[in-house]
Design a protein around this motif. Structure first.
Motif, PDB file in Angstrom:
ATOM      1  N   UNK A 173     -62.898  59.529  93.119  1.00  0.00           N
ATOM      2  CA  UNK A 173     -62.100  60.521  93.843  1.00  0.00           C
ATOM      3  C   UNK A 173     -62.706  61.922  93.784  1.00  0.00           C
ATOM      4  N   UNK A 174     -63.704  62.132  92.930  1.00  0.00           N
ATOM      5  CA  UNK A 174     -64.262  63.460  92.711  1.00  0.00           C
ATOM      6  C   UNK A 174     -64.826  64.116  93.974  1.00  0.00           C
ATOM      7  N   UNK A 175     -65.622  63.438  94.801  1.00  0.00           N
ATOM      8  CA  UNK A 175     -66.149  64.122  96.000  1.00  0.00           C
ATOM      9  C   UNK A 175     -65.053  64.642  96.931  1.00  0.00           C
ATOM     10  N   UNK A 176     -64.007  63.870  97.130  1.00  0.00           N
ATOM     11  CA  UNK A 176     -62.912  64.314  97.989  1.00  0.00           C
ATOM     12  C   UNK A 176     -62.196  65.527  97.423  1.00  0.00           C
ATOM     13  N   UNK A 177     -61.977  65.527  96.122  1.00  0.00           N
ATOM     14  CA  UNK A 177     -61.320  66.667  95.480  1.00  0.00           C
ATOM     15  C   UNK A 177     -62.213  67.905  95.561  1.00  0.00           C
ATOM     16  N   UNK A 178     -63.510  67.708  95.370  1.00  0.00           N
ATOM     17  CA  UNK A 178     -64.430  68.846  95.462  1.00  0.00           C
ATOM     18  C   UNK A 178     -64.430  69.457  96.854  1.00  0.00           C
ATOM     19  N   UNK A 179     -64.450  68.638  97.887  1.00  0.00           N
ATOM     20  CA  UNK A 179     -64.468  69.161  99.254  1.00  0.00           C
ATOM     21  C   UNK A 179     -63.145  69.837  99.584  1.00  0.00           C
ATOM     22  N   UNK A 180     -62.032  69.242  99.187  1.00  0.00           N
ATOM     23  CA  UNK A 180     -60.735  69.856  99.475  1.00  0.00           C
ATOM     24  C   UNK A 180     -60.557  71.188  98.761  1.00  0.00           C
ATOM     25  N   UNK A 181     -61.129  71.327  97.569  1.00  0.00           N
ATOM     26  CA  UNK A 181     -61.023  72.577  96.812  1.00  0.00           C
ATOM     27  C   UNK A 181     -62.139  73.560  97.139  1.00  0.00           C
ATOM     28  N   UNK A 200     -62.945  61.344 102.290  1.00  0.00           N
ATOM     29  CA  UNK A 200     -63.574  61.020 101.011  1.00  0.00           C
ATOM     30  C   UNK A 200     -62.543  60.529  99.991  1.00  0.00           C
ATOM     31  N   UNK A 201     -61.357  61.101 100.011  1.00  0.00           N
ATOM     32  CA  UNK A 201     -60.294  60.606  99.123  1.00  0.00           C
ATOM     33  C   UNK A 201     -59.882  59.190  99.506  1.00  0.00           C
ATOM     34  N   UNK A 202     -59.810  58.916 100.796  1.00  0.00           N
ATOM     35  CA  UNK A 202     -59.471  57.560 101.239  1.00  0.00           C
ATOM     36  C   UNK A 202     -60.540  56.571 100.806  1.00  0.00           C
ATOM     37  N   UNK A 219     -60.076  53.501  98.240  1.00  0.00           N
ATOM     38  CA  UNK A 219     -60.506  52.151  98.648  1.00  0.00           C
ATOM     39  C   UNK A 219     -61.447  51.543  97.605  1.00  0.00           C
ATOM     40  N   UNK A 220     -62.355  52.371  97.092  1.00  0.00           N
ATOM     41  CA  UNK A 220     -63.294  51.880  96.077  1.00  0.00           C
ATOM     42  C   UNK A 220     -62.558  51.496  94.795  1.00  0.00           C
ATOM     43  N   UNK A 221     -61.582  52.280  94.417  1.00  0.00           N
ATOM     44  CA  UNK A 221     -60.821  51.964  93.210  1.00  0.00           C
ATOM     45  C   UNK A 221     -60.004  50.700  93.407  1.00  0.00           C
TER      46      UNK A 221
END
Length: 139
Positions: free
Chosen positions: A77-85, A51-53, A57-59
């Motif tokens: 980047x929010x979904x990737x950070x949420x899943x990692x945390x 999700x961070x990747x 990519x989107x940015x």
């Protein structure tokens, strides 16, 4: 020479052990704080990285979807950070972030999936994390 005559290792105690356990590091070589991590931990880590990747990519492409504004690009980047945390509801947010392109513009999303399939993979992983949470659905 002594190792050539070493006795063979004993068979597994549980022959029905999951095949995914063979891909994880053995507990004896893992640091003590990581020995109690289960398969959900590893799936969440990979899904968060994917999700961070996708957010990066989107940015870099400056295209989240056809109807988004520049303000929503900051949330890529929010979904990737949420899943990692491991935040509550991160699985649902990960599924929504992964599959929003299929809902808004299906033909473009299918074309993009041929060259960049990772949103589909992370979406399936986030859905599995949501559905496999202990205590969910009464078991």
């Amino acid at each position: 020479l002594a190792q050539a005559f070493k006795e063979p290792s004993p068979p597994r105690k549980n022959p029905s052990e999951s095949c995914f356990r063979n891909f994880l590091p053995s507990p004896s070589i893992m640091p003590k704080e990581n020995r109690d991590k289960d398969i959900r931990f590893w799936v969440a880590s990979v899904a968060g990285a994917l999700l961070l990747a996708e957010g990066a990519r989107a940015i870099s492409k400056s295209e989240v979807c056809t109807t988004s504004s520049a303000g929503s690009l900051g949330l890529a980047m929010l979904p990737g950070v949420m899943v990692l945390n491991r935040l509550p509801g991160a699985g649902v947010v990960g599924v929504a972030a992964s599959f929003h392109g299929l809902v808004l513009n299906p033909s473009k999303a299918v074309e993009d999936m041929k060259s960049w399939p990772w949103p589909m993979v992370s979406g399936v992983m986030c859905a599995w994390l949501f559905l496999s949470k202990p205590g969910r659905f009464g078991h």
